[in-house]
Enzyme design. Structure first.
Site, PDB file in Angstrom:
ATOM      1  N   ARG A 172       1.814   4.202   7.915  1.00  0.00           N
ATOM      2  CA  ARG A 172       1.646   5.672   7.902  1.00  0.00           C
ATOM      3  C   ARG A 172       2.593   6.331   8.906  1.00  0.00           C
ATOM      4  O   ARG A 172       3.516   5.701   9.416  1.00  0.00           O
ATOM      5  CB  ARG A 172       0.186   6.069   8.193  1.00  0.00           C
ATOM      6  CG  ARG A 172      -0.858   5.379   7.314  1.00  0.00           C
ATOM      7  CD  ARG A 172      -0.699   5.666   5.834  1.00  0.00           C
ATOM      8  NE  ARG A 172      -1.877   5.270   5.068  1.00  0.00           N
ATOM      9  CZ  ARG A 172      -1.843   4.811   3.823  1.00  0.00           C
ATOM     10  NH1 ARG A 172      -0.695   4.648   3.184  1.00  0.00           N
ATOM     11  NH2 ARG A 172      -2.959   4.516   3.201  1.00  0.00           N
ATOM     12  N   ASN A 206       5.626   4.620   1.072  1.00  0.00           N
ATOM     13  CA  ASN A 206       4.894   5.703   0.390  1.00  0.00           C
ATOM     14  C   ASN A 206       4.199   6.620   1.388  1.00  0.00           C
ATOM     15  O   ASN A 206       3.049   7.015   1.215  1.00  0.00           O
ATOM     16  CB  ASN A 206       3.873   5.127  -0.611  1.00  0.00           C
ATOM     17  CG  ASN A 206       2.750   4.355   0.076  1.00  0.00           C
ATOM     18  OD1 ASN A 206       2.928   3.850   1.178  1.00  0.00           O
ATOM     19  ND2 ASN A 206       1.605   4.256  -0.577  1.00  0.00           N
ATOM     20  N   LYS A 210      10.953  -0.582  -2.921  1.00  0.00           N
ATOM     21  CA  LYS A 210       9.612  -0.700  -3.497  1.00  0.00           C
ATOM     22  C   LYS A 210       9.504   0.156  -4.747  1.00  0.00           C
ATOM     23  O   LYS A 210       9.817   1.342  -4.726  1.00  0.00           O
ATOM     24  CB  LYS A 210       8.578  -0.237  -2.454  1.00  0.00           C
ATOM     25  CG  LYS A 210       7.128  -0.226  -2.945  1.00  0.00           C
ATOM     26  CD  LYS A 210       6.501  -1.609  -2.960  1.00  0.00           C
ATOM     27  CE  LYS A 210       5.119  -1.608  -3.603  1.00  0.00           C
ATOM     28  NZ  LYS A 210       4.051  -1.260  -2.666  1.00  0.00           N
ATOM     29  N   HIS A 259       4.794  -2.773  -7.114  1.00  0.00           N
ATOM     30  CA  HIS A 259       3.361  -2.559  -7.315  1.00  0.00           C
ATOM     31  C   HIS A 259       3.145  -2.821  -8.795  1.00  0.00           C
ATOM     32  O   HIS A 259       3.614  -2.072  -9.645  1.00  0.00           O
ATOM     33  CB  HIS A 259       2.948  -1.134  -6.943  1.00  0.00           C
ATOM     34  CG  HIS A 259       1.478  -0.904  -7.129  1.00  0.00           C
ATOM     35  ND1 HIS A 259       0.613  -0.729  -6.075  1.00  0.00           N
ATOM     36  CD2 HIS A 259       0.715  -0.873  -8.249  1.00  0.00           C
ATOM     37  CE1 HIS A 259      -0.621  -0.595  -6.548  1.00  0.00           C
ATOM     38  NE2 HIS A 259      -0.591  -0.666  -7.874  1.00  0.00           N
ATOM     39  N   HIS A 282       0.598  -7.815  -3.767  1.00  0.00           N
ATOM     40  CA  HIS A 282      -0.867  -7.909  -3.818  1.00  0.00           C
ATOM     41  C   HIS A 282      -1.409  -8.332  -5.192  1.00  0.00           C
ATOM     42  O   HIS A 282      -2.115  -7.567  -5.846  1.00  0.00           O
ATOM     43  CB  HIS A 282      -1.531  -6.607  -3.355  1.00  0.00           C
ATOM     44  CG  HIS A 282      -0.862  -5.328  -3.815  1.00  0.00           C
ATOM     45  ND1 HIS A 282      -0.584  -5.066  -5.132  1.00  0.00           N
ATOM     46  CD2 HIS A 282      -0.422  -4.248  -3.114  1.00  0.00           C
ATOM     47  CE1 HIS A 282      -0.010  -3.877  -5.224  1.00  0.00           C
ATOM     48  NE2 HIS A 282       0.103  -3.377  -4.015  1.00  0.00           N
ATOM     49  N   ASP A 342      -1.379  -5.393   2.767  1.00  0.00           N
ATOM     50  CA  ASP A 342      -1.668  -4.095   2.144  1.00  0.00           C
ATOM     51  C   ASP A 342      -2.721  -3.332   2.936  1.00  0.00           C
ATOM     52  O   ASP A 342      -3.520  -2.582   2.364  1.00  0.00           O
ATOM     53  CB  ASP A 342      -2.103  -4.250   0.679  1.00  0.00           C
ATOM     54  CG  ASP A 342      -1.957  -2.933  -0.085  1.00  0.00           C
ATOM     55  OD1 ASP A 342      -1.229  -2.043   0.387  1.00  0.00           O
ATOM     56  OD2 ASP A 342      -2.582  -2.796  -1.155  1.00  0.00           O
ATOM     57  N   HIS A 394      -7.037   5.145   5.578  1.00  0.00           N
ATOM     58  CA  HIS A 394      -7.200   6.546   5.168  1.00  0.00           C
ATOM     59  C   HIS A 394      -8.264   7.150   6.062  1.00  0.00           C
ATOM     60  O   HIS A 394      -9.235   6.452   6.434  1.00  0.00           O
ATOM     61  CB  HIS A 394      -7.688   6.637   3.718  1.00  0.00           C
ATOM     62  CG  HIS A 394      -6.679   6.208   2.703  1.00  0.00           C
ATOM     63  ND1 HIS A 394      -5.712   7.063   2.207  1.00  0.00           N
ATOM     64  CD2 HIS A 394      -6.480   5.025   2.080  1.00  0.00           C
ATOM     65  CE1 HIS A 394      -4.966   6.414   1.323  1.00  0.00           C
ATOM     66  NE2 HIS A 394      -5.396   5.171   1.229  1.00  0.00           N
ATOM     67  N   ALA A 440      -7.489   5.131  -2.477  1.00  0.00           N
ATOM     68  CA  ALA A 440      -7.426   3.667  -2.604  1.00  0.00           C
ATOM     69  C   ALA A 440      -6.845   3.057  -1.337  1.00  0.00           C
ATOM     70  O   ALA A 440      -5.819   3.528  -0.835  1.00  0.00           O
ATOM     71  CB  ALA A 440      -6.562   3.286  -3.802  1.00  0.00           C
TER      72      ALA A 440
HETATM   73  O1  DOR Z   1      -5.038   0.424  -2.210  1.00  0.00           O
HETATM   74  C1  DOR Z   1      -3.886   0.781  -2.036  1.00  0.00           C
HETATM   75  N1  DOR Z   1      -3.566   1.651  -1.051  1.00  0.00           N
HETATM   76  N2  DOR Z   1      -2.936   0.314  -2.843  1.00  0.00           N
HETATM   77  C2  DOR Z   1      -1.689   0.794  -2.797  1.00  0.00           C
HETATM   78  O2  DOR Z   1      -0.881   0.344  -3.572  1.00  0.00           O
HETATM   79  C3  DOR Z   1      -1.326   1.883  -1.868  1.00  0.00           C
HETATM   80  C4  DOR Z   1      -2.223   1.899  -0.710  1.00  0.00           C
HETATM   81  C5  DOR Z   1      -2.090   3.163   0.121  1.00  0.00           C
HETATM   82  O3  DOR Z   1      -0.968   3.564   0.429  1.00  0.00           O
HETATM   83  O4  DOR Z   1      -3.119   3.723   0.495  1.00  0.00           O
HETATM   84 ZN    ZN Z   2       0.439  -1.233  -0.448  1.00  0.00          ZN
END
Ligand code: DOR
Ligand code: ZN
Length: 327
Positions: A15, A39, A93, A130, A165, A233, A237, A249
């Site tokens: 992050r 990302n 990626k 992915h 993953h 992974d 959050h 996710a």
């Molecule tokens: O569970 C996930 N979280 N899978 C992903 O591919 C991205 C990741 C995220 O960036 O939160």
């Molecule tokens: Zn990931």
């Protein structure tokens, strides 16, 4: 007590901003290197973004070397790949559009990526995927993506590909059958199946954990000798995004990662040899990096995982893990 060579995490979400300062130290404390995912918000789309992000990370903690990645889109050009390579980026990626967090700008048209993949093939840059096909349900999306990946892997036979993953026995078989494809496996997919995430937002991640036969196959692959290595992974959050009507996710495993893996491997294989191969050797070999120099020692000393680290709920919150990193 066990001692292994210092490990690497070949898939982590570090992050940025406040979250970066809270989560990166957990990875940096234990791992020699970590492949950081692009990302972020904003995305890491070019060499300048990658250089800036690298500095942000090492400013927080430079005891772990961040390995940089580029977020590939249908607007990425071979020229951008060359610049990124010269800036030290080691992988690109691919997020198929819409399949997970931060994938809205991901790849829509795989055929159109050919010049980019050719440039990466020439430079020796790894392509990380992915592996879920947009529009397919969460249980079958990974299997459905394997057809696309077969096309890419055979069209670019010299390219090193990582299927990230993996969650299914089908994906494990696919990796074994394709000489230029390796795979990362997370700790959470080694312990969870569908019932562990249904109704439990902190265990919900993409791709979702599948069935017992899949979990067993992943564990066998992780402990075997074949192109499978650690990519956690770890995906933190804020709690408000997890405990929400539409839940983000991601499982936040960084604070528990090596102790949990040690528990899984020692319970299953009874020796640290397989763990060391999985976490400290095979990934570096696939990426063509030297093995780390140092060591990490873990002791058998049960502890209860806190309910929260800086406002973020970790994987296994409130549960007991029997191993601890010796400080
Ligand atoms: O569970 C996930 N979280 N899978 C992903 O591919 C991205 C990741 C995220 O960036 O939160
Ligand atoms: Zn990931």
């Amino acid at each position: 007590m066990i001692t292994i060579r210092k490990p690497d995490d070949f898939h982590v979400h570090a992050r940025n901003s406040y979250l970066l300062t809270r989560v990166w130290p957990h990875t940096a404390k234990v791992f020699g290197r970590a492949l950081v995912m692009p990302n972020t918000d904003p995305l890491i789309l070019n060499s300048e973004d990658a250089k800036r992000y690298y500095h942000q990370i090492v400013t927080v903690d430079d005891s772990c070397e961040p390995l940089m990645t580029l977020y590939l889109t249908n607007n990425t050009t071979p020229n951008m790949i060359g610049e990124a390579f010269r800036a030290g980026v080691i992988a690109g990626k691919v997020y198929p559009v819409g399949v997970t967090t931060g994938s809205d700008k991901g790849v829509r048209n795989f055929n159109a990526m050919k010049p980019v993949f050719e440039a990466m093939e020439e430079l020796g840059m790894v392509i990380c995927f992915h592996g879920e096909l947009p529009g397919v349900n969460v249980i079958e999306a990974e299997k459905a993506f394997l057809d696309i990946l077969h096309g890419i892997a055979t069209e670019h036979p010299q390219t090193k590909i990582v299927l990230e993953h993996v969650t299914t026995a089908d994906a494990v078989d696919f990796v074994i059958d394709h000489h230029n494809v390796a795979a990362t496996i997370t700790a959470h997919h080694l312990v969870m199946t569908v019932d562990d995430w249904a109704g439990r937002p902190h265990n919900f991640c993409k791709p979702v954990a599948k069935f017992e036969r899949d979990r067993a196959r992943l564990l066998e692959a992780a402990g075997g000798g074949h192109k499978f290595f650690l990519g956690s992974d770890s995906a933190p959050h804020p709690t408000s995004h997890k405990e929400a009507p539409v839940c983000a996710a991601g499982c936040y495993t960084a604070p528990v990662l090596l102790p949990l893996l040690t528990q899984i491997f020692m319970d299953e294989f009874g020796t640290e040899v397989a763990l060391e191969q999985f976490a400290s050797v095979r990934g570096a070999e696939w990426y063509g990096l030297p093995l780390n120099e140092g060591e990490v020692t873990l002791v058998e000393d049960p502890w209860e995982v806190p309910n929260c680290y800086d406002g973020i709920v970790p994987f296994m919150a409130g549960e007991t893990i029997n191993w601890k990193v010796e400080s």
